[in-house]
Design a protein around this motif. Sequence first.
Motif, PDB file in Angstrom:
ATOM      1  N   GLY A 185     132.027  59.141 -59.006  1.00  0.00           N
ATOM      2  CA  GLY A 185     131.039  59.269 -60.067  1.00  0.00           C
ATOM      3  C   GLY A 185     129.697  58.641 -59.778  1.00  0.00           C
ATOM      4  N   THR A 186     129.416  58.309 -58.522  1.00  0.00           N
ATOM      5  CA  THR A 186     128.137  57.704 -58.142  1.00  0.00           C
ATOM      6  C   THR A 186     127.091  58.789 -57.865  1.00  0.00           C
ATOM      7  OG1 THR A 186     129.278  55.822 -57.152  1.00  0.00           O
ATOM      8  CG2 THR A 186     127.009  56.202 -56.457  1.00  0.00           C
ATOM      9  N   PRO A 187     125.835  58.601 -58.290  1.00  0.00           N
ATOM     10  CA  PRO A 187     124.811  59.604 -57.980  1.00  0.00           C
ATOM     11  C   PRO A 187     124.567  59.718 -56.474  1.00  0.00           C
ATOM     12  CG  PRO A 187     124.069  58.114 -59.722  1.00  0.00           C
ATOM     13  CD  PRO A 187     125.317  57.516 -59.146  1.00  0.00           C
ATOM     14  N   VAL A 188     124.211  60.917 -56.048  1.00  0.00           N
ATOM     15  CA  VAL A 188     123.809  61.153 -54.666  1.00  0.00           C
ATOM     16  C   VAL A 188     122.530  61.971 -54.679  1.00  0.00           C
ATOM     17  CG1 VAL A 188     126.116  61.047 -53.622  1.00  0.00           C
ATOM     18  CG2 VAL A 188     125.270  63.231 -54.493  1.00  0.00           C
ATOM     19  N   VAL A 189     121.685  61.754 -53.689  1.00  0.00           N
ATOM     20  CA  VAL A 189     120.543  62.620 -53.474  1.00  0.00           C
ATOM     21  C   VAL A 189     120.931  63.597 -52.370  1.00  0.00           C
ATOM     22  CG1 VAL A 189     119.455  60.964 -51.859  1.00  0.00           C
ATOM     23  CG2 VAL A 189     118.076  62.764 -52.925  1.00  0.00           C
ATOM     24  N   LEU A 190     120.665  64.871 -52.596  1.00  0.00           N
ATOM     25  CA  LEU A 190     121.012  65.910 -51.629  1.00  0.00           C
ATOM     26  C   LEU A 190     119.796  66.198 -50.759  1.00  0.00           C
ATOM     27  CD1 LEU A 190     123.008  68.382 -53.924  1.00  0.00           C
ATOM     28  CD2 LEU A 190     123.853  66.428 -52.591  1.00  0.00           C
ATOM     29  N   LEU A 191     119.959  66.003 -49.456  1.00  0.00           N
ATOM     30  CA  LEU A 191     118.891  66.225 -48.488  1.00  0.00           C
ATOM     31  C   LEU A 191     119.202  67.475 -47.675  1.00  0.00           C
ATOM     32  CD1 LEU A 191     118.463  62.552 -47.234  1.00  0.00           C
ATOM     33  CD2 LEU A 191     117.200  63.703 -49.055  1.00  0.00           C
ATOM     34  N   ARG A 192     118.179  68.242 -47.349  1.00  0.00           N
ATOM     35  CA  ARG A 192     118.375  69.509 -46.657  1.00  0.00           C
ATOM     36  C   ARG A 192     117.330  69.673 -45.557  1.00  0.00           C
ATOM     37  NH1 ARG A 192     115.611  74.370 -47.598  1.00  0.00           N
ATOM     38  NH2 ARG A 192     116.627  76.207 -46.708  1.00  0.00           N
ATOM     39  N   GLU A 193     117.790  70.082 -44.392  1.00  0.00           N
ATOM     40  CA  GLU A 193     116.868  70.452 -43.327  1.00  0.00           C
ATOM     41  C   GLU A 193     116.390  71.870 -43.594  1.00  0.00           C
ATOM     42  OE1 GLU A 193     116.684  70.923 -38.446  1.00  0.00           O
ATOM     43  OE2 GLU A 193     118.570  70.389 -39.450  1.00  0.00           O
TER      44      GLU A 193
ATOM     45  N   GLU B 196     121.752  75.531 -43.384  1.00  0.00           N
ATOM     46  CA  GLU B 196     122.643  75.780 -44.519  1.00  0.00           C
ATOM     47  C   GLU B 196     123.184  74.491 -45.113  1.00  0.00           C
ATOM     48  OE1 GLU B 196     126.802  78.175 -45.482  1.00  0.00           O
ATOM     49  OE2 GLU B 196     125.606  78.706 -43.735  1.00  0.00           O
ATOM     50  N   GLU B 197     123.331  73.479 -44.300  1.00  0.00           N
ATOM     51  CA  GLU B 197     124.013  72.265 -44.738  1.00  0.00           C
ATOM     52  C   GLU B 197     123.134  71.396 -45.640  1.00  0.00           C
ATOM     53  OE1 GLU B 197     127.128  69.305 -42.581  1.00  0.00           O
ATOM     54  OE2 GLU B 197     125.269  69.743 -41.536  1.00  0.00           O
ATOM     55  N   VAL B 198     123.753  70.804 -46.652  1.00  0.00           N
ATOM     56  CA  VAL B 198     123.113  69.818 -47.508  1.00  0.00           C
ATOM     57  C   VAL B 198     123.843  68.491 -47.327  1.00  0.00           C
ATOM     58  CG1 VAL B 198     122.682  69.122 -49.890  1.00  0.00           C
ATOM     59  CG2 VAL B 198     122.271  71.467 -49.204  1.00  0.00           C
ATOM     60  N   ILE B 199     123.081  67.417 -47.140  1.00  0.00           N
ATOM     61  CA  ILE B 199     123.655  66.108 -46.846  1.00  0.00           C
ATOM     62  C   ILE B 199     123.493  65.191 -48.058  1.00  0.00           C
ATOM     63  CG2 ILE B 199     123.568  64.104 -45.328  1.00  0.00           C
ATOM     64  CD1 ILE B 199     124.548  66.661 -43.982  1.00  0.00           C
ATOM     65  N   PRO B 200     124.597  64.647 -48.614  1.00  0.00           N
ATOM     66  CA  PRO B 200     124.490  63.722 -49.742  1.00  0.00           C
ATOM     67  C   PRO B 200     124.370  62.266 -49.281  1.00  0.00           C
ATOM     68  CG  PRO B 200     126.778  64.358 -49.432  1.00  0.00           C
ATOM     69  CD  PRO B 200     125.984  65.041 -48.344  1.00  0.00           C
ATOM     70  N   ILE B 201     123.448  61.537 -49.894  1.00  0.00           N
ATOM     71  CA  ILE B 201     123.271  60.107 -49.655  1.00  0.00           C
ATOM     72  C   ILE B 201     123.492  59.383 -50.982  1.00  0.00           C
ATOM     73  CG2 ILE B 201     121.680  58.283 -48.940  1.00  0.00           C
ATOM     74  CD1 ILE B 201     122.363  60.027 -46.632  1.00  0.00           C
ATOM     75  N   LEU B 202     124.399  58.422 -51.005  1.00  0.00           N
ATOM     76  CA  LEU B 202     124.683  57.685 -52.235  1.00  0.00           C
ATOM     77  C   LEU B 202     123.488  56.842 -52.663  1.00  0.00           C
ATOM     78  CD1 LEU B 202     128.324  56.510 -51.453  1.00  0.00           C
ATOM     79  CD2 LEU B 202     127.647  58.143 -53.211  1.00  0.00           C
ATOM     80  N   ILE B 203     123.184  56.875 -53.968  1.00  0.00           N
ATOM     81  CA  ILE B 203     122.063  56.122 -54.519  1.00  0.00           C
ATOM     82  C   ILE B 203     122.494  55.493 -55.840  1.00  0.00           C
ATOM     83  CG2 ILE B 203     120.283  57.527 -53.424  1.00  0.00           C
ATOM     84  CD1 ILE B 203     119.991  59.064 -56.028  1.00  0.00           C
TER      85      ILE B 203
ATOM     86  N   SER C 237     121.805  54.568 -60.057  1.00  0.00           N
ATOM     87  CA  SER C 237     121.429  55.347 -61.236  1.00  0.00           C
ATOM     88  C   SER C 237     119.915  55.328 -61.477  1.00  0.00           C
ATOM     89  CB  SER C 237     122.155  54.805 -62.469  1.00  0.00           C
ATOM     90  OG  SER C 237     123.553  54.947 -62.337  1.00  0.00           O
ATOM     91  N   ALA C 238     119.295  54.148 -61.321  1.00  0.00           N
ATOM     92  CA  ALA C 238     117.846  54.049 -61.547  1.00  0.00           C
ATOM     93  C   ALA C 238     117.078  54.899 -60.540  1.00  0.00           C
ATOM     94  CB  ALA C 238     117.401  52.594 -61.459  1.00  0.00           C
ATOM     95  N   GLU C 239     117.537  54.872 -59.282  1.00  0.00           N
ATOM     96  CA  GLU C 239     116.868  55.674 -58.253  1.00  0.00           C
ATOM     97  C   GLU C 239     117.096  57.163 -58.493  1.00  0.00           C
ATOM     98  OE1 GLU C 239     117.234  51.684 -57.319  1.00  0.00           O
ATOM     99  OE2 GLU C 239     118.941  53.055 -57.517  1.00  0.00           O
ATOM    100  N   ALA C 240     118.290  57.525 -58.981  1.00  0.00           N
ATOM    101  CA  ALA C 240     118.563  58.931 -59.315  1.00  0.00           C
ATOM    102  C   ALA C 240     117.607  59.415 -60.394  1.00  0.00           C
ATOM    103  CB  ALA C 240     120.015  59.089 -59.760  1.00  0.00           C
TER     104      ALA C 240
END
Length: 289
Positions: A53-61, A65-72, A74-77
């Motif tokens: 249940g932790t927010p992630v930011v999805l990064l994409r090149e 096709e691939e999307v990479i999640p980085i855990l962040i 709540s305030a940063e989300a």
Amino acid sequence: MLIRTVMHASIPWLLGGLLMVWVGVADGRELAVDPETMVEVEIASVAIAVPIGTPVVLLREPGAEEVIPILIGSAEAEAIQRGLRDQQPRRPMTHELLDNVLDGVDVSLERVYVDAIEDDAFLGMLELRKAGQDETIRIDSRPSDAIALSLRTGATIHVAPQVLEAARRIDYQGMDDQVVSALGITVTPVTDDLRDAFELPDREGVLVSDVAGPAEDAGMEPGALLFEVNGQTPEQPMRYLELVRKTPSDAEVRLRYWQEGEIEELALPADIPSPGPSEPEPEEPGLRL
């Protein structure tokens, strides 16, 4: 593997780091890898890691096709969501404050790095340049703060290959009020209230909330209903991102959308990066807390 965002760089510490930039002193930590080996990515959206249940930011090149999640956190989300929506709070929140500080001391944020993982924590760094100086200065940072700040400044984001590999192990799911950005087009779900407010037709699609770059140059405007991507309907923002991701990097993404009573068509290269942020609109006069 549970990967948490590193917590040792607090906001006061980061402000202290900016003061070191002012006097020309660099932070002690070095990048873990050569910047030339890193992959430049763009922010696609914010989601939720499952099952934790932790927010992630999805990064994409762009073009990949691939999307990479980085855990962040709540305030940063929330800060990243504000940036994706191009929202300016009435009074500066933390990351808007940092952006204002950079402007105030004539320092530009040029690059953001997510360069390593240590003890299951992502490590990041800011690359800054003082006006009139050739050399850049790097400041240790939480990746979540750095990425949120990049949305306000237009800084590029670069991720080390080993970080990308580790992040692939994180599962995620979309959110009901998700905002997604790709090809310079930011989209949100279409609610009944939004459909009435923009007098949208009764058909499936996503609402264009912001547009920049080639899409804006071609005439697409906020308030348009994007109802077709490569011949398929994006019922939700994450579906829009999925259809863009599936387009080969050497091909064009074909879009159809409703705008001011007309059906418009647009083709954009699949590998164009998202443009930097637009200029904030001036605040209306009046009391602000």
